[in-house]
Design an enzyme around this catalytic site. Structure first.
Site, PDB file in Angstrom:
ATOM      1  N   GLU A 149      39.443 -75.140 -44.780  1.00  0.00           N
ATOM      2  CA  GLU A 149      38.114 -75.611 -45.176  1.00  0.00           C
ATOM      3  C   GLU A 149      37.677 -75.007 -46.503  1.00  0.00           C
ATOM      4  O   GLU A 149      37.735 -73.795 -46.688  1.00  0.00           O
ATOM      5  CB  GLU A 149      37.124 -75.237 -44.057  1.00  0.00           C
ATOM      6  CG  GLU A 149      35.723 -75.771 -44.234  1.00  0.00           C
ATOM      7  CD  GLU A 149      34.831 -75.432 -43.018  1.00  0.00           C
ATOM      8  OE1 GLU A 149      35.371 -75.112 -41.930  1.00  0.00           O
ATOM      9  OE2 GLU A 149      33.603 -75.470 -43.165  1.00  0.00           O
ATOM     10  N   ASP A 202      38.351 -71.039 -43.002  1.00  0.00           N
ATOM     11  CA  ASP A 202      37.268 -71.474 -43.897  1.00  0.00           C
ATOM     12  C   ASP A 202      37.084 -70.427 -44.989  1.00  0.00           C
ATOM     13  O   ASP A 202      36.741 -69.279 -44.718  1.00  0.00           O
ATOM     14  CB  ASP A 202      35.972 -71.636 -43.091  1.00  0.00           C
ATOM     15  CG  ASP A 202      34.817 -72.206 -43.926  1.00  0.00           C
ATOM     16  OD1 ASP A 202      35.013 -72.474 -45.127  1.00  0.00           O
ATOM     17  OD2 ASP A 202      33.721 -72.388 -43.353  1.00  0.00           O
ATOM     18  N   LYS A 221      37.921 -70.996 -35.543  1.00  0.00           N
ATOM     19  CA  LYS A 221      37.966 -70.997 -37.014  1.00  0.00           C
ATOM     20  C   LYS A 221      37.753 -69.561 -37.453  1.00  0.00           C
ATOM     21  O   LYS A 221      36.877 -68.876 -36.929  1.00  0.00           O
ATOM     22  CB  LYS A 221      36.862 -71.915 -37.525  1.00  0.00           C
ATOM     23  CG  LYS A 221      36.384 -71.678 -38.943  1.00  0.00           C
ATOM     24  CD  LYS A 221      35.479 -72.821 -39.393  1.00  0.00           C
ATOM     25  CE  LYS A 221      34.258 -72.329 -40.127  1.00  0.00           C
ATOM     26  NZ  LYS A 221      33.370 -73.438 -40.540  1.00  0.00           N
ATOM     27  N   GLY A 258      28.417 -76.088 -38.542  1.00  0.00           N
ATOM     28  CA  GLY A 258      27.251 -75.366 -38.041  1.00  0.00           C
ATOM     29  C   GLY A 258      26.735 -74.385 -39.072  1.00  0.00           C
ATOM     30  O   GLY A 258      27.445 -74.047 -40.029  1.00  0.00           O
ATOM     31  N   ASP A 286      33.588 -78.956 -47.071  1.00  0.00           N
ATOM     32  CA  ASP A 286      32.267 -78.654 -46.510  1.00  0.00           C
ATOM     33  C   ASP A 286      31.276 -78.696 -47.684  1.00  0.00           C
ATOM     34  O   ASP A 286      30.685 -79.738 -47.981  1.00  0.00           O
ATOM     35  CB  ASP A 286      32.322 -77.278 -45.815  1.00  0.00           C
ATOM     36  CG  ASP A 286      30.980 -76.756 -45.327  1.00  0.00           C
ATOM     37  OD1 ASP A 286      29.944 -77.365 -45.604  1.00  0.00           O
ATOM     38  OD2 ASP A 286      30.944 -75.684 -44.659  1.00  0.00           O
TER      39      ASP A 286
HETATM   40  O1  OSB Z   1      30.807 -72.637 -43.925  1.00  0.00           O
HETATM   41  O2  OSB Z   1      30.764 -73.455 -41.993  1.00  0.00           O
HETATM   42  C1  OSB Z   1      30.315 -72.648 -42.810  1.00  0.00           C
HETATM   43  C2  OSB Z   1      27.672 -70.406 -41.163  1.00  0.00           C
HETATM   44  C3  OSB Z   1      26.784 -70.267 -42.202  1.00  0.00           C
HETATM   45  C4  OSB Z   1      27.067 -70.843 -43.410  1.00  0.00           C
HETATM   46  C5  OSB Z   1      28.243 -71.582 -43.588  1.00  0.00           C
HETATM   47  C6  OSB Z   1      29.125 -71.756 -42.538  1.00  0.00           C
HETATM   48  C7  OSB Z   1      28.851 -71.131 -41.309  1.00  0.00           C
HETATM   49  C8  OSB Z   1      29.738 -71.169 -40.166  1.00  0.00           C
HETATM   50  C9  OSB Z   1      29.108 -70.954 -38.804  1.00  0.00           C
HETATM   51  O3  OSB Z   1      30.931 -71.270 -40.240  1.00  0.00           O
HETATM   52  C10 OSB Z   1      29.319 -72.054 -37.860  1.00  0.00           C
HETATM   53  C11 OSB Z   1      28.418 -71.909 -36.641  1.00  0.00           C
HETATM   54  O4  OSB Z   1      27.229 -72.246 -36.713  1.00  0.00           O
HETATM   55  O5  OSB Z   1      28.913 -71.449 -35.614  1.00  0.00           O
HETATM   56 MG    MG Z   2      32.324 -74.102 -44.004  1.00  0.00          MG
END
Ligand code: OSB
Ligand code: MG
Length: 371
Positions: free
Chosen positions: A213, A188, A161, A290, A238
């Site tokens: 996303e 994203d 991503k 995550g 999300d």
């Molecule tokens: O939008 O998914 C998100 C990390 C911090 C805040 C928001 C997001 C993220 C990530 C990291 O995309 C995903 C990961 O933990 O590897």
């Molecule tokens: Mg996200």
């Protein structure tokens, strides 16, 4: 099981590389480790609120406030026998899902330790390893991005991503797609476009992406519906999905075709399971998001992702993608087929490295009944 004590530790851990999104750049990862003590056992939970309110409105500071002033008094000295009982106890506290979810995670860890069952088992997980991918931040240029992605692909990540924002969108995604024609790729935007500026995203439809996303505002399900009508690529929400109720709204409105489930964002693992069940009933794919978790939150994400409806790879990378040194003794490693094993020990199945914990702790609080 009477909750006797709640302890909070504000941790700051250096990331192996800075993580840049449309809302900012993180060099360190802040979080709060929550420990719930009852009957001689301790359950651990991670509050994923960051230093700054970029992803959502919560921060380490607001979570600390809500945990000490409201959540702790609601559960200390009380018999909390289930996640549902916990949610009932904290129902008068509006919002602050990241703070609530941390305590629910700690309670699940405790329930698992009491019953001798892993979190995966308790939640209804059906897999011993889960498919994962890597979330790559915005880089200095599309060329650098391609190099960074190559590094992860070489290490075995089969799904990538990339973060996008206005001006760093189609160009970045095209560069990665040209370099890796067969890669499972998704983007994203973290709420950085408007319905108008999102018109520039239409060429993404030609890049064979798994999903786009959260392109639009976090509080906006309706405009996502309008954008989804124009895009062939599935929109995945999300930030907009804060509960199973929101998930139902989004699906009824056809605002998205995929949902990213983060237990923290929806206020806890029990609500995350409800979102999963709702989506599964409608054959809507979900995947586990995550928040750059430590080993504690990563263990929780792996257990959740073991549920049968998680049909797309999660943002759950190996420990070494985030931290050179983690707070758990266990480090999560990537298997050759782009999977990570689901922990099998009681509860979260992790143990803490007390020395690392001490080194990363900026502040600490111990909360007991009547204090
Ligand atoms: O939008 O998914 C998100 C990390 C911090 C805040 C928001 C997001 C993220 C990530 C990291 O995309 C995903 C990961 O933990 O590897
Ligand atoms: Mg996200």
């Amino acid at each position: 099981m009477k909750i006797e004590r709640l302890s909070l530790q504000h941790l700051r851990m250096p990331l192996v590389s800075p993580f840049e999104t449309s809302f900012g750049r993180e060099i360190d990862r802040d979080c709060i480790l929550v420990s719930v003590h009852a009957g001689g056992l301790t359950g651990y939970g991670e509050c994923v609120a960051s230093h700054a309110p970029g992803y959502n409105y919560e921060t380490v500071g607001t979570a600390w406030h809500i945990l000490t002033e409201f959540i702790a008094p609601a559960i200390l000295g009380h018999d909390i026998v289930s996640a549902a009982a916990f949610q009932e106890a904290v129902a008068p506290i509006r919002g602050h899902h990241l703070a609530k979810a941390a305590v629910e995670m700690a309670l699940w860890d405790l329930f698992g330790k009491i019953s001798g069952k892993s979190l995966g088992e308790l939640l209804g997980g059906q897999r011993s390893r889960v498919e994962v991918g890597v979330s790559v931040g915005i880089q200095a240029s599309p060329e650098v991005l391609v190099d960074v992605v190559r590094g992860y692909v070489d290490r075995g990540y089969a799904r990538v991503k990339i973060k996008i924002k206005p001006g760093r969108d189609v160009g970045d995604a095209s560069a990665v797609r040209s370099a890796f024609p067969g890669l499972r790729l998704q983007v994203d935007a973290n709420s950085s476009f408007t319905l108008e500026s999102a018109q520039s995203l239409m060429p993404l439809d030609d890049l064979n992406l798994l999903l786009i996303e959260q392109p639009l505002f976090e509080d906006d399900i309706w405009d996502h519906r309008r954008l989804q009508e124009e895009l062939r690529t599935p929109i995945c929400l999300d930030e907009s999905i804060l509960s199973a109720r929101h998930a139902r709204y989004a699906l009824e409105m056809k605002a998205c075709r995929i949902i990213n489930i983060k237990a923290a964002r929806v206020g806890g693992l029990s609500e995350a399971v409800k979102v999963h069940d709702l989506c599964r009933g409608q054959s809507i794919p979900v995947w586990c998001g995550g928040m750059l978790e430590t080993g504690v939150g990563r263990a929780s994400n792996l257990a959740l992702a073991a549920l049968p409806g998680f049909s797309l790879p999660g943002d759950i990378s190996a420990s070494d993608r985030y931290f050179a040194r983690d707070i758990t003794r266990e480090r999560f490693v990537l298997n050759e087929n782009s999977t990570i094993d689901v922990p099998t020990g009681p509860g979260l199945g992790v143990t803490l490295d007390e020395t690392a914990l001490k080194d990363f702790t900026l502040a600490q609080a111990d909360l007991v009944v009547g204090k």
